[in-house]
Design a protein around this motif. Structure first.
Motif, PDB file in Angstrom:
ATOM      1  N   ASP A 186      36.458 -86.822 -81.842  1.00  0.00           N
ATOM      2  CA  ASP A 186      35.541 -85.827 -81.503  1.00  0.00           C
ATOM      3  C   ASP A 186      35.993 -84.373 -82.450  1.00  0.00           C
ATOM      4  N   ALA A 187      36.740 -84.656 -83.442  1.00  0.00           N
ATOM      5  CA  ALA A 187      37.066 -83.651 -84.326  1.00  0.00           C
ATOM      6  C   ALA A 187      35.902 -83.432 -85.344  1.00  0.00           C
ATOM      7  N   GLY A 188      36.039 -82.213 -85.878  1.00  0.00           N
ATOM      8  CA  GLY A 188      34.947 -81.790 -86.892  1.00  0.00           C
ATOM      9  C   GLY A 188      34.327 -80.393 -86.616  1.00  0.00           C
ATOM     10  N   ALA A 189      34.574 -79.771 -87.708  1.00  0.00           N
ATOM     11  CA  ALA A 189      34.231 -78.278 -87.503  1.00  0.00           C
ATOM     12  C   ALA A 189      33.443 -77.831 -88.999  1.00  0.00           C
ATOM     13  N   PRO A 190      32.680 -76.740 -88.968  1.00  0.00           N
ATOM     14  CA  PRO A 190      32.038 -76.495 -90.312  1.00  0.00           C
ATOM     15  C   PRO A 190      33.037 -76.053 -91.342  1.00  0.00           C
TER      16      PRO A 190
END
Length: 352
Positions: A230-234
């Protein structure tokens, strides 16, 4: 206090990790830093604050476990004020903070910004230190000099040894003192594992999905979830004064739509910086190409060239197979090379 080695061994015993001598060799460095940071300061009027430990510059090939080990280290720092952040994202924050500092009329915007950072953390953990922008190159030396002087400990991962940072960059001679500062304030350790665990995760995985439909979207989601959960960021890259955004980023893996990267006026320098920042790129929704979207098609060709030369692993969904993506209009002949590269990049082991 459980050591990093004990935690690592327990994960091996549980089957979560596989024993890797190269990874094991760096664990004492993490434990060294952690032990000093966890040592209570002696009280007394004339007690001198203990010297901060040397940091760690951990470099090596992609997929060797650098980010995983750093995450394990940060998670075991107890109450030590620490921050784990991608290096590009951190530098973006520094630029914004310096802009605000200048509004107050200060002569040196770096000093108050560095002081604010030092007041909030004892340790900074950077993922993937790399310098691609001359503005960063001019700032980073003085910034880190101030952070080190304030006792901040820095741990970072990188795909490059320090001497190769900002290689061939504009006015690189002005950047060289920062390389020497790294060598003075940080232990430089190569993670020389022969095994690329990320490629192992991708072995046998389909990497080109067509056509673009619900099945393709679900398949791309499944690949991302397997690699990043579920990880992930701009992630915003600063390139020659412009911002280039990768909408989702985690541990060297990026995800974007075709329009994000090819529907906006980006150029070769932007795509080179992107290829430098990611080792795996998921690209959603490549459309049929031709006269109606000629500019987007030209950018796509430039993007693929940059990814190919940097040996970035590409996973994508597209309207058609590579040879059928660009069938009419100016540029069809030139696209044959791009189609060939897209085919080659589908091969198992690409990017090794």
């Amino acid at each position: 206090m459980t050591s990093l080695r004990e935690t690592y061994d327990s994960l091996i015993a549980a089957g979560t990790l596989h024993a890797d001598p190269a990874q094991e060799s760096v664990l004492p460095e993490f434990d060294r830093i952690r032990a000093v940071l966890l040592t209570p300061a002696k009280k007394g009027l004339f007690r001198k604050a203990p010297e901060p430990p040397k940091g760690l510059y951990l470099w090596g090939g992609v997929g060797r476990g650098k980010s995983m080990l750093m995450d394990m280290f940060v998670e075991h720092l107890d109450d030590i004020p620490a921050r784990r952040v991608h290096f590009h994202a951190f530098m973006q924050e520094i630029h914004a903070a310096m802009h605000e500092a200048r509004k107050t009329g200060v002569d040196d915007a770096i000093a108050p910004v560095a002081a604010d950072v030092a007041a909030s953390v004892r340790l900074l953990a950077f993922d993937e230190m790399q310098i691609t922008d001359i503005t960063d190159a001019m700032i980073v030396g003085r910034l880190f000099q101030a952070l080190f002087a304030a006792g901040v400990v820095v741990v970072t991962t990188s795909n490059r040894l320090p001497d190769d940072l900002y290689k061939n960059g504009l006015n690189r001679d002005l950047f060289v003192p920062f390389i020497e500062l790294i060598k003075d304030k940080m232990v430089v350790h190569e993670l020389a594992s022969p095994k690329d665990y990320r490629q192992d995760r991708l072995a046998g995985t389909q990497v080109y999905f067509t056509p673009v439909n619900a099945d393709a979207r679900a398949a791309m989601d499944a690949v991302w979830n397997d690699l990043a959960g579920d990880a992930g960021a701009p992630l915003v890259l600063r390139v020659k004064g412009r911002d280039v955004e990768i909408p989702r980023y985690h541990n060297g893996m990026g995800r974007a739509r075709f329009h994000d990267l090819c529907g906006t006026p980006l150029g070769p320098a932007d795509y080179l910086a992107l290829a430098d920042a990611v080792r795996v790129l998921l690209l959603d929704g490549i459309p049929s190409l031709g006269r109606s979207n000629f500019n987007e098609a030209k950018r796509f060709v430039t993007l693929i060239d940059a990814l190919y030369e940097a040996r970035v692993r590409l996973i994508c969904s597209a309207a058609a197979q590579p040879e059928m993506l660009y069938l009419e209009g100016e540029g069809t002949f030139e696209f044959e090379r791009t189609a060939s590269r897209l085919r080659e990049m589908q091969a198992e082991g690409w990017g090794v």
